[in-house]
Design a protein around this motif. Sequence first.
Motif, PDB file in Angstrom:
ATOM      1  N   GLN A  99     -36.710  15.624  12.773  1.00 51.24           N
ATOM      2  CA  GLN A  99     -36.443  17.060  12.949  1.00 51.24           C
ATOM      3  C   GLN A  99     -37.200  17.915  11.953  1.00 51.24           C
ATOM      4  OE1 GLN A  99     -32.557  18.593  10.952  1.00 51.24           O
ATOM      5  NE2 GLN A  99     -32.065  16.512  11.607  1.00 51.24           N
ATOM      6  N   GLY A 100     -37.743  17.285  10.891  1.00 53.25           N
ATOM      7  CA  GLY A 100     -38.375  17.987   9.785  1.00 53.25           C
ATOM      8  C   GLY A 100     -37.764  17.492   8.483  1.00 53.25           C
ATOM      9  N   ALA A 101     -38.186  18.044   7.377  1.00 56.31           N
ATOM     10  CA  ALA A 101     -37.667  17.613   6.079  1.00 56.31           C
ATOM     11  C   ALA A 101     -36.185  17.943   5.972  1.00 56.31           C
ATOM     12  CB  ALA A 101     -38.430  18.294   4.954  1.00 56.31           C
ATOM     13  N   VAL A 102     -35.392  16.948   5.575  1.00 59.02           N
ATOM     14  CA  VAL A 102     -33.951  17.138   5.371  1.00 59.02           C
ATOM     15  C   VAL A 102     -33.600  16.684   3.958  1.00 59.02           C
ATOM     16  CG1 VAL A 102     -33.441  16.799   7.825  1.00 59.02           C
ATOM     17  CG2 VAL A 102     -33.356  14.837   6.269  1.00 59.02           C
ATOM     18  N   SER A 103     -32.411  17.076   3.489  1.00 63.66           N
ATOM     19  CA  SER A 103     -31.960  16.646   2.170  1.00 63.66           C
ATOM     20  C   SER A 103     -30.444  16.565   2.152  1.00 63.66           C
ATOM     21  CB  SER A 103     -32.458  17.602   1.077  1.00 63.66           C
ATOM     22  OG  SER A 103     -31.978  18.915   1.316  1.00 63.66           O
ATOM     23  N   ILE A 104     -29.912  15.802   1.213  1.00 64.37           N
ATOM     24  CA  ILE A 104     -28.465  15.694   1.045  1.00 64.37           C
ATOM     25  C   ILE A 104     -28.043  16.715  -0.004  1.00 64.37           C
ATOM     26  CG2 ILE A 104     -26.529  14.186   0.497  1.00 64.37           C
ATOM     27  CD1 ILE A 104     -28.085  13.409   3.038  1.00 64.37           C
ATOM     28  N   ASN A 105     -27.268  17.695   0.436  1.00 66.68           N
ATOM     29  CA  ASN A 105     -26.844  18.771  -0.443  1.00 66.68           C
ATOM     30  C   ASN A 105     -25.869  18.242  -1.491  1.00 66.68           C
ATOM     31  OD1 ASN A 105     -25.322  21.125  -1.427  1.00 66.68           O
ATOM     32  ND2 ASN A 105     -26.462  22.247   0.148  1.00 66.68           N
ATOM     33  N   PRO A 106     -26.202  18.344  -2.758  1.00 61.04           N
ATOM     34  CA  PRO A 106     -25.353  17.756  -3.804  1.00 61.04           C
ATOM     35  C   PRO A 106     -24.005  18.455  -3.980  1.00 61.04           C
ATOM     36  CG  PRO A 106     -27.155  19.012  -4.795  1.00 61.04           C
ATOM     37  CD  PRO A 106     -27.430  18.943  -3.320  1.00 61.04           C
ATOM     38  N   ASN A 107     -23.862  19.670  -3.455  1.00 65.94           N
ATOM     39  CA  ASN A 107     -22.579  20.362  -3.567  1.00 65.94           C
ATOM     40  C   ASN A 107     -21.511  19.768  -2.666  1.00 65.94           C
ATOM     41  OD1 ASN A 107     -23.508  22.269  -5.435  1.00 65.94           O
ATOM     42  ND2 ASN A 107     -24.304  23.585  -3.815  1.00 65.94           N
ATOM     43  N   TRP A 108     -21.936  19.290  -1.489  1.00 67.22           N
ATOM     44  CA  TRP A 108     -20.972  18.905  -0.463  1.00 67.22           C
ATOM     45  C   TRP A 108     -21.145  17.482   0.053  1.00 67.22           C
ATOM     46  CZ3 TRP A 108     -17.889  22.871  -0.765  1.00 67.22           C
ATOM     47  CH2 TRP A 108     -18.394  24.155  -0.898  1.00 67.22           C
ATOM     48  N   ALA A 109     -22.256  16.815  -0.269  1.00 65.24           N
ATOM     49  CA  ALA A 109     -22.593  15.515   0.330  1.00 65.24           C
ATOM     50  C   ALA A 109     -22.782  15.642   1.844  1.00 65.24           C
ATOM     51  CB  ALA A 109     -21.537  14.456   0.009  1.00 65.24           C
ATOM     52  N   HIS A 110     -23.195  16.831   2.273  1.00 66.72           N
ATOM     53  CA  HIS A 110     -23.596  17.086   3.653  1.00 66.72           C
ATOM     54  C   HIS A 110     -25.114  17.296   3.671  1.00 66.72           C
ATOM     55  CE1 HIS A 110     -19.325  17.828   4.128  1.00 66.72           C
ATOM     56  NE2 HIS A 110     -19.459  18.114   5.417  1.00 66.72           N
ATOM     57  N   ALA A 111     -25.723  17.105   4.832  1.00 69.68           N
ATOM     58  CA  ALA A 111     -27.169  17.275   4.930  1.00 69.68           C
ATOM     59  C   ALA A 111     -27.554  18.731   5.178  1.00 69.68           C
ATOM     60  CB  ALA A 111     -27.727  16.399   6.045  1.00 69.68           C
TER      61      ALA A 111
END
Length: 383
Positions: A327-339
Motif C-alpha cells: 500500500q506504500g510505506a507504513v509504520s507502527i505508531n509507538p503511541n498506540w501500537a497501531h499502524a
Amino acid sequence: MIKPTDTSEPWRVGVLFSRTGFMSVIEETQLRGTLLAIDQINDSGGINGRPLEPVIYDPGSDTRSYGQLAKRLMVVDEVSTIFGCYTSASRKSVLPVVERLNGLLWYPTLYEGFEFSPNVIYTGATPNQNSMQLCSLLMKLYGDRFFFIGSDYIYPRESNRIMREMVARSGGSVVGERYVRLGASRLEFEPIMQEIKLAKPDVIFSTVVGDGTVFLYQAYSDKGFDPKKMPIASLTTCEAEIAAMGHDVGEGHLTAAPYFQGIGNNQNSEFVKSYQKRYGDDAPTNMCLESSYFQVNVFAKTLERANSLETPVLRAMVMGSEFEAPQGAVSINPNWAHADLWSRVGRANRNGQFDILFESRTTVKADPFLIGSGRCTVAAAAV
C-alpha cells in the motif's frame, strides 16, 4: 517456554484464520498473505539463519474456538507470537489468553478502535483512517441520508455508532439501522431491502461481514436498486467479496481501505505478481490479505534485531518500525501500537477491481480513540 537463541531450530509462530465456515471467504486470503510472507522470508534464508515455522489452526468461524486454539498454541505448542483473527469478536476471544499468558497477537484487520493492549499489534485501519474519509466523500457525492446495515456483533455496532456521530456532525441523518446474525442467509436480507426502498436513503452503509456480504449485495441487485443513485458503501467489502458475489453485482459500490489491488507502485506490482504466481492469475489481492502480509514482514525485521521471541522484547523493538508495504510505506505508531496507514476510497468496477476516488497524500497516523478527530472531512480528494 521460548527456545534459546543459540540454536538452528525454526522460529515457531501461530497462525489462526478460518478456512471453513462463513468467515472463510476473507480469512482464507489472510492465511494466504501470511504464508506467502513466511515462504518469501524462508526462501531468503530465514531470520538469522533460522526459518519461520507456522503452526496453523482453523477455528472454523466459531468465535469461542479462536480463544481455545490460542490457548492451545501457547500452552501445548509453546508458541508466543500469533498472527490471526478477522472479526472483533474473535480478537476479543483471543485477547484474555495472550494477556494472561503474555503472548503477542498480530491483528491484521480494520476494526472499531477504542482498544489498547500491551499484547496486541494492530495493523488494520481504525475509524480515523477509513470512516472519516468515507463519510465525507459519500456526503459530497450522494447525499446526507444514510441507512445502516451490519452483522450483529461488536464491530458493526461500534462502527455504526461512530459513523452516526460523524454523519450527525456534518448535518446528515440516519434513516434506518438493521442488523443480521453472523452467517445470515440470503433470504434474511430481502425484508431489509423493502425497508430501504421505503426509507429512500442516499447511501447504504454496510458493516456486514463474511458470506453475508455476498448475500447483501445480491439482494440489493435483485431489488433493482441503482448504485449510481444509492450505492452500498463499506469498510469491509474488498476484492474477495466482490469476486464471490459477481463483478456485475459489485460494480458501482464503494469501499474505504488502505489498500486496493489496483494502486500503482513497484512494491504492489511485485506483491500481486508473487501472489498470483502462487494462487492463480485470477486470484485478487485485498486489504486484509495485504495487512496480513506486511505485518509478518514487520515482525521478521523486528525479530532479526531482537533475536528473541520474548513478548516484551519484541513489542518494545517493533515500536516505530517502518516497512515498504504494497500500500506504500507504513509504520507502527509507538503511541498506540497501531499502524500508520494510507487512506483510500475506491469504487468497484466491472473487472472486480476498484477505481480510486480518494487517496491521502501520505500515511494517516493511527488515532484509535479519535482524540484528534472532528467533522468528517477529507483533506484532498480526486473524484
